[in-house]
Design an enzyme around this catalytic site. Structure first.
Site, PDB file in Angstrom:
ATOM      1  N   THR A   1      63.575  39.336  31.307  1.00  0.00           N
ATOM      2  CA  THR A   1      64.027  39.178  32.651  1.00  0.00           C
ATOM      3  C   THR A   1      62.948  40.222  33.368  1.00  0.00           C
ATOM      4  OG1 THR A   1      65.762  39.493  33.996  1.00  0.00           O
ATOM      5  CG2 THR A   1      65.678  41.072  32.322  1.00  0.00           C
ATOM      6  N   TYR A   2      63.492  40.503  34.465  1.00  0.00           N
ATOM      7  CA  TYR A   2      62.575  41.282  35.428  1.00  0.00           C
ATOM      8  C   TYR A   2      63.377  42.475  35.951  1.00  0.00           C
ATOM      9  CZ  TYR A   2      65.052  38.683  39.094  1.00  0.00           C
ATOM     10  OH  TYR A   2      66.138  38.217  40.064  1.00  0.00           O
TER      11      TYR A   2
ATOM     12  N   GLY B   1      73.270  38.797  35.766  1.00  0.00           N
ATOM     13  CA  GLY B   1      73.300  37.084  35.813  1.00  0.00           C
ATOM     14  C   GLY B   1      73.458  36.895  34.247  1.00  0.00           C
ATOM     15  N   ALA B   2      72.605  35.727  33.822  1.00  0.00           N
ATOM     16  CA  ALA B   2      72.741  35.450  32.400  1.00  0.00           C
ATOM     17  C   ALA B   2      72.585  36.445  31.320  1.00  0.00           C
ATOM     18  CB  ALA B   2      71.917  34.054  32.175  1.00  0.00           C
ATOM     19  N   ALA B   3      71.780  37.296  31.767  1.00  0.00           N
ATOM     20  CA  ALA B   3      71.337  38.546  30.724  1.00  0.00           C
ATOM     21  C   ALA B   3      72.861  39.439  30.337  1.00  0.00           C
ATOM     22  CB  ALA B   3      70.423  39.403  31.408  1.00  0.00           C
TER      23      ALA B   3
ATOM     24  N   SER C   1      68.235  39.477  36.392  1.00  0.00           N
ATOM     25  CA  SER C   1      67.324  40.784  36.393  1.00  0.00           C
ATOM     26  C   SER C   1      68.184  41.977  35.495  1.00  0.00           C
ATOM     27  CB  SER C   1      66.894  41.411  37.663  1.00  0.00           C
ATOM     28  OG  SER C   1      68.238  41.808  38.197  1.00  0.00           O
TER      29      SER C   1
END
Length: 152
Positions: free
Chosen positions: A56-57, A72-74, A24
């Site tokens: 993403t959200y 996270g991955a972001a 997110s």
């Protein structure tokens, strides 16, 4: 149906990146309310520093903090200090473009809202769909703006 921009945070600065969080982007809910961006809404993120583009959200962070944290991955795509653009979208019909009024917020240092803009589609003299950007900073109390409804 066409996909159009519904709200945009233009030039917001990344305040953190947490690789170990489970995904997110964490945003200040007061900023989101001014633009009309909702929690759990998917957004596109464009990094002006690196050119990276991700989806993403949104989750909400501390109100009034100006936070903009990639999780996270972001977190691999945006680092503290990067300037990014965040856009929320919706699907609509071309005729609804006349009534859709997306808000665009621009930012100063510390992620304080500098200007509130609005995209406006109108029937021009030479074409059915014309476009302009309106500065509504002085015309409306930006802090009191209600979130933009997603659906009619």
């Amino acid at each position: 149906m066409i996909k159009v921009v519904r709200a945009k945070l233009h030039g917001i600065t990344v305040t953190g990146a947490d690789l170990n969080y489970h995904g997110s982007i964490t945003l200040d809910p007061e900023i989101c309310a001014q633009a009309g961006i909702y929690p759990m809404e998917f957004v596109e993120i464009w990094n002006r520093n690196s050119g990276a583009r991700i989806s993403t959200y949104v989750i909400f962070g501390e109100p009034g903090s100006g936070c903009c944290i990639l999780n996270g991955a972001a977190a691999r795509t945006c680092q503290r200090g990067d300037v990014i653009i965040i856009a929320a979208s919706e699907y609509t019909t071309p005729d609804r473009l006349y009534t859709l009024k997306p808000r665009i917020l621009t930012f100063t240092a510390g992620n304080r809202v500098d200007r509130v803009l609005r995209y406006d589609v109108f029937k021009g003299p030479d074409r059915a769909f014309d476009f302009r950007t309106l500065d509504i900073t002085a015309g409306e109390d930006a802090a009191a703006l209600e979130p933009v409804p997603i659906l009619d």
